[in-house]
Design a protein around this motif. Structure first.
Motif, mmCIF file in Angstrom:
data_model
loop_
_atom_site.group_PDB
_atom_site.id
_atom_site.type_symbol
_atom_site.label_atom_id
_atom_site.label_comp_id
_atom_site.label_asym_id
_atom_site.label_seq_id
_atom_site.Cartn_x
_atom_site.Cartn_y
_atom_site.Cartn_z
ATOM 1 N N ASN A 106 116.084 83.003 -58.845
ATOM 2 C CA ASN A 106 117.138 83.429 -57.874
ATOM 3 C C ASN A 106 117.361 82.628 -56.818
ATOM 4 O O ASN A 106 118.312 82.637 -56.076
ATOM 5 N N PRO A 165 119.522 78.979 -55.269
ATOM 6 C CA PRO A 165 120.942 78.240 -55.648
ATOM 7 C C PRO A 165 120.502 77.223 -56.238
ATOM 8 O O PRO A 165 119.544 76.243 -56.122
ATOM 9 N N GLN A 217 124.468 82.188 -57.610
ATOM 10 C CA GLN A 217 123.561 81.218 -57.276
ATOM 11 C C GLN A 217 124.082 79.812 -57.499
ATOM 12 O O GLN A 217 123.440 78.904 -57.051
#
Length: 262
Positions: A100, A102, A127
């Motif tokens: 989860n 980025p 993301q």
């Protein structure tokens, strides 16, 4: 580039290995490095682009389905080895790697799955603040095109709903081994600040795909399966064809359909 031909390009994987160092560097430099610390390169092949990513202040991961390329990368990029994922990107859950967090996506994308890679990006839009890479020129232009264009379609609308799309530069066939039959184009997508749509996003995707599924018909005919009320069908927007609608107009159309259901 003495090692360039150590891995045999496989037609069924759509492989065309980039052999021009300057082009590879230019693609790597399209990354802004803003809003993420991790980068995923899709289809690195023998790492001509990878080497320039490894110079940047990010953690680079690569995903590659071709075992021969994976072996080459492990032998030539020792520090990268733990971050080489031997998987099909279209079937692999990227959160097994990124949890989860980025990450940006980059690559010299195989032409035969490039559109599917964009749809995968859209699944991970929360993301992925940035996506950049090389496509068949025609596909790159389609993604960046605006309403009224003959090539404007599903990819254009869905991508531009969430990202600012920029066509960066064109790449000739001569810089690849083997050379493809068409030009390539590099594009950059930077996620919009307000990338959550003010409508039902699931319905938005369905409306766009259904409308362009019969792109020559007016929306009144192509969206029949939505059981439009007579009152809604009277709205002038339904007399238009899908390529006449901007992204914003598709958002408004989705909201109209949602209210009609209610």
């Amino acid at each position: 580039m003495a090692n360039q031909h150590h891995v045999k390009a496989k037609k069924h994987l759509g492989q065309h290995f980039l052999k021009d160092e300057n082009v590879a560097r230019k693609i790597a430099d399209t990354l802004t490095l803003k809003g993420y610390k991790n980068v995923l390169e899709i289809g690195p092949g023998m790492g001509v682009l990878t080497k320039y990513l490894l110079e940047k202040d990010v953690t680079t991961y690569v995903i590659e389905i071709d075992g021969e390329s994976v072996e080459y990368l492990k032998n030539h990029y020792l520090t990268l080895s733990p971050r080489i994922i031997e998987q099909d990107v279209l079937k692999f859950d990227l959160n097994l790697i990124f949890k989860n967090r980025p990450f940006a996506i980059i690559g010299n994308f195989p032409y035969n799955i490039s559109s599917q890679i964009v749809f995968k990006l859209l699944d991970f839009r929360k993301q992925v603040p940035e996506f950049t890479g090389m496509f068949q020129k025609e596909v790159a232009q389609r993604i960046c095109s605006n309403e009224g264009s003959k090539v404007y379609g599903i990819l254009s609308v869905l991508t531009q709903a969430f990202y600012h799309a920029e066509y960066v530069f064109t790449v000739p066939p001569t810089v690849f081994h083997p050379p493809p039959k068409v030009d390539s184009g590099v594009l950059r997508l930077i996620r919009k600040k307000d990338f959550v749509l003010p409508c039902d996003e699931g319905l938005f995707f369905k409306v766009v795909k259904t409308a362009f599924g019969q792109r020559r018909k007016t929306l009144r005919n192509s969206l029949k399966t939505f059981n439009l009320s007579d009152n809604l069908k009277a709205n002038s927007i339904f007399g238009k064809r899908p390529e006449q609608l901007s992204v914003q107009a598709f958002i408004e159309l989705t909201e109209l359909l949602n209210q009609d259901k209610g």
